[in-house]
Design a protein around this motif. Structure first.
Motif, short mmCIF file in Angstrom:
data_model
loop_
_atom_site.label_atom_id
_atom_site.label_comp_id
_atom_site.label_asym_id
_atom_site.label_seq_id
_atom_site.Cartn_x
_atom_site.Cartn_y
_atom_site.Cartn_z
N CYS A 31 -10.06 6.12 13.24
CA CYS A 31 -10.09 5.32 12.02
C CYS A 31 -9.22 4.08 12.12
N SER A 32 -8.21 4.10 12.97
CA SER A 32 -7.31 2.95 13.09
C SER A 32 -7.71 2.02 14.22
N TYR A 57 0.85 -1.18 0.00
CA TYR A 57 0.00 0.00 0.00
C TYR A 57 0.89 1.25 0.00
N ARG A 108 -5.64 5.54 8.56
CA ARG A 108 -6.23 4.33 9.14
C ARG A 108 -5.20 3.20 9.20
N LEU A 109 -4.38 3.09 8.16
CA LEU A 109 -3.43 1.98 8.08
C LEU A 109 -2.24 2.17 9.01
N LEU A 125 -3.39 4.54 -1.81
CA LEU A 125 -4.30 4.91 -0.74
C LEU A 125 -4.61 6.39 -0.76
N SER A 126 -5.79 6.74 -0.23
CA SER A 126 -6.12 8.14 -0.01
C SER A 126 -5.52 8.59 1.32
N ASP A 173 -16.44 2.62 8.47
CA ASP A 173 -16.57 3.40 7.23
C ASP A 173 -16.36 4.87 7.53
N ARG A 229 -7.05 9.58 4.05
CA ARG A 229 -7.76 8.98 5.18
C ARG A 229 -7.38 7.51 5.35
N ASP A 230 -7.28 6.80 4.22
CA ASP A 230 -6.91 5.39 4.30
C ASP A 230 -5.50 5.20 4.84
N GLU A 231 -4.59 6.13 4.50
CA GLU A 231 -3.23 6.03 5.01
C GLU A 231 -3.21 6.21 6.53
N CYS A 241 -4.76 13.03 9.03
CA CYS A 241 -4.74 12.84 7.58
C CYS A 241 -4.77 14.16 6.82
#
Length: 283
Positions: free
Chosen positions: A165-166, A115, A151-152, A144-145, A171, A147-149, A196
């Motif tokens: 988010c993590s 990712y 979260r990860l 990844l966007s 959602d 926000r997704d980064e 983010c």
């Protein structure tokens, strides 16, 4: 009454909820959690408990993790670490504007997923070929966007707690600047942005309470009657469910409970337009 427990694939990582089934695991036990790629070893962080409300369909734990399962998980963890190092090295060699955010490896299919984030679309076909040869298996790259980064990778928010988010958010729901304004928060992006760089997800948590309060309370500037006398609303204190009123008699401010000031905004609008005072108003 259904039972539910929570597991995490990484220490202090995001929580995943499951039905324990026939198991009675304790905190720290290793169990098998079903995923789309097969069963994965996870650690129990919340023991089974009865839940009094409907929680929907939850995945059922496949069983307790055996020694071979734990050994396979350790091998996959080693492969992820090797893939991360190799990906970073090859990205530098290819001169690509990419940042590795996370790596996943499925031992059953020998597939490694990398990712990454990048300011624009990247042609990484040559990178995939070299990385596949290095890892001796199939490699997939996924962009990844922001926000997704977050979260990860995880992190600590401005509240001092781990990022929502993590840990528990499933959602991402839409968040707008209007929500910050309704909660009387400053329009400074540094104050209302998360790790983010986007608007904080928690702005949505209490927004319905502010909407309900605004629908029930007289607006700022409205003339109201309180137990201390007549005055004009200067601001709302939603967490305390109070209306701050400036008294007409002496100019002092008084914080009054919402129930002691009005019944509803419609009642005050009707009163200010010369209508009869509704029965639900209190003086």
């Amino acid at each position: 009454m259904p039972m539910m427990c929570a597991v995490a694939f990484q220490r202090h990582g995001r929580l995943y909820y499951a039905d324990p089934g026939a198991l009675s695991p304790q905190v720290g036990d290793q169990v098998l959690f079903p995923t789309q790629d097969g069963n994965e070893v996870a650690e129990v962080v919340w023991p089974p408990e009865f839940v009094g409300e409907e929680v929907g369909t939850l995945p059922v734990l496949a069983g307790a993790a055996t020694a071979p399962d734990i050994a396979a998980a350790e091998t996959a963890r080693s492969r992820r670490a090797s893939a991360r190092v190799a990906a970073r090295r090859l990205i530098r060699e290819h001169g690509l504007p990419m940042k590795v955010s996370g790596v996943d490896h499925v031992s059953a299919t020998n597939v490694t997923t990398v990712y990454f984030t990048a300011p624009q679309r990247v042609d990484f076909r040559a990178l995939v070929r070299d990385l596949s040869a290095t890892m001796d298996g199939k490699v997939e790259l996924r962009q990844l966007s922001a926000r997704d980064e977050a979260r990860l990778t995880g992190g600590i928010g401005s509240c001092g707690r781990e990022l929502c988010c993590s840990t528990f958010l499933v959602d991402f729901e839409p968040v707008s600047v209007r929500m910050a304004k309704d909660q009387n928060l400053p329009a400074n992006p540094m104050r209302i942005s998360g790790a983010c760089g986007r608007l904080m997800c928690c702005l949505k948590y209490e927004h319905p309470l502010y909407e309900q309060f605004a629908a029930a309370a007289p607006g700022v500037g409205a003339e109201v009657e309180t137990p201390d006398g007549t005055g004009r609303v200067v601001r709302h204190d939603v967490p305390r469910e109070q209306v701050v009123v400036r008294m007409s008699a002496d100019g002092r401010t008084s914080a009054c409970a919402l129930a002691s000031v009005c019944g509803s905004r419609k009642a005050f609008e009707a009163r200010s337009q010369g209508g009869a005072a509704p029965e639900d108003m209190t003086s």
